[in-house]
Enzyme design. Structure first.
Site: not given
Length: 414
Positions: A85, A88-89, A171, A208, A246, A290, A318, A334
């Protein structure tokens, strides 16, 4: 897992009692000892690889053994892990943070919550190309791509994703749950036709697991999601492989243990810190993520799950990079950045409960097994070395603050 160290000749050990390795001896109430000499494994009890206390050993020969054992425990060698998880943007941010992950991990599941999000196979292919182009020269890394689920995702796109080979999961973000999740799912029931296609082609779903209802307390969002949505969801799709990502609560641990075809990732921040870290001496935005950090009882449940040896729980950092100014603002973002020192953080957590012998499987085996991928063969080494987490690393216009900035660590990847 093997302990990397030079070993003297087996027969040249004047400090050992002749039957030392077959008879019982007591250190911290555990019988026996584990040694690895090349490919030769001696009988061992469930003793975690951890430093031993001289004060609890009386026999001079045993004291000598403890000295040798402690010296050899300065290095820990495991199979190179994967991160299941990772954020990387893109663009300059991607180029700035990717080298940290490449240094530690062989592969990573890449989150699709860009602006705009990665909603199609074509989007994922282009993003993957940008990641591959940013890998430092001479290093190897495989990005495992995901699709961003929306109310309008087509079942045909799921089939194309499966055929692509490089997309490994889809996702699910509840709309508005976290960073760049505004395009997420507004009602999980709207996606049943998509989940049916995923179940048919065996494409994992990454959840999530939080509700976003205003009437639900922030600290209860994961628990309520499991009760309202996940339990009935798994009844409708019992064969769909799911990763509850997470996880942060004992409720999530218990559900994962009880359900079939479901696993969970656990972050370093949720293993090491409880919600007090958010407010120690003032508001601490760099611990804000989060799902949010929870009570100590939940942290303990996560730590027990991660170190239990149960293959349903595996590593997922994460790691989420945000500039210092975007975290230290009137409405801070977050996310915790841990890619710099993720393995060191996990080693600290596992050592805190004398469970370093469980780290390799958690970090390197259970993830690939769940995703039906081969385990890595390369090895990495952590050294018992004290060092200080930097206050900041270069990133964009205002720097990036790592998780636990300024704190001392006792393990370091070499």
């Amino acid at each position: 897992m093997a302990i990397a160290r030079p070993i003297p000749d087996l027969n040249d050990r004047p400090y050992f009692h002749p039957d030392f390795l077959t008879h019982r001896w007591e250190v911290w109430g555990v019988w026996g000892v584990w040694e690895v000499w090349g490919e030769r494994f001696l009988p061992h009890p469930p003793t975690p690889p951890t430093l031993l206390d001289f004060s609890l050993v009386r026999n001079p020969g045993h004291k000598a053994f403890v000295a040798v054992y402690n010296q050899r425990m300065q290095k820990l060698t495991i199979t190179r892990p994967d991160d299941w998880h990772l954020h990387l943007r893109d663009g300059a941010a991607l180029k700035a943070v990717l080298p940290f992950t490449v240094r530690q991990f062989a592969r990573a599941i890449i989150m699709p919550n860009l602006k705009p999000p990665i909603r199609s196979v074509a989007d994922a292919a282009c993003y993957r190309d940008r990641i591959l182009a940013a890998i430092p020269e001479g290093q190897q890394f495989e990005p495992l791509m995901t699709l961003y689920l929306t109310d309008n995702t087509s079942p045909d796109e799921i089939l194309r994703a499966k055929e692509s080979q490089f997309i490994k999961a889809v996702k699910y973000y509840p709309a508005g749950a976290t960073t760049n999740s505004d395009s997420g799912v507004t009602d999980i029931l709207k996606c049943d036709r998509i989940f049916e296609a995923m179940q048919q082609v065996d494409m994992p779903l990454l959840l999530h697991g939080e509700v976003t209802d205003n009437d639900v307390d922030t600290f209860d969002r994961e628990k309520v999601f499991i009760e309202r949505h996940l339990i009935p969801f798994k009844q409708r799709f019992p064969n769909l492989r799911v990763v509850l990502e997470h996880i942060t609560t004992s409720d999530a641990v218990q559900y994962v243990l009880s359900a079939n075809t479901i696993a969970a990732t656990i972050t370093p921040q949720h293993l090491l810190f409880n919600r007090n870290a958010l407010f120690k001496g003032g508001l601490r935005p760099h611990f804000y993520c989060l799902p949010i950090l929870k009570r100590e009882e939940h942290r303990q449940a996560l730590l027990q799950a991660a170190t239990s040896g149960n293959p349903k729980f595996f590593l997922g950092t994460d790691s989420a990079p945000h500039t210092r100014t975007s975290k230290e603002s009137s409405c801070g973002c977050a996310g915790c950045f841990s890619a710099l020192h993720a393995l060191e953080l996990y080693a600290e957590a596992f050592e805190s409960v004398k469970a370093l012998d469980k780290l390799e499987a958690f970090a390197s085996f259970y993830g690939p097994d769940f995703y039906q991928l081969p385990r890595n063969t390369e090895r990495i080494t952590l050294s018992k070395t004290t060092w200080r987490v930097p206050d900041e690393v270069p990133f964009m216009e205002s720097g990036l603050v790592p998780l636990g900035a300024g704190q001392e660590m006792t393990w370091q990847m070499v």
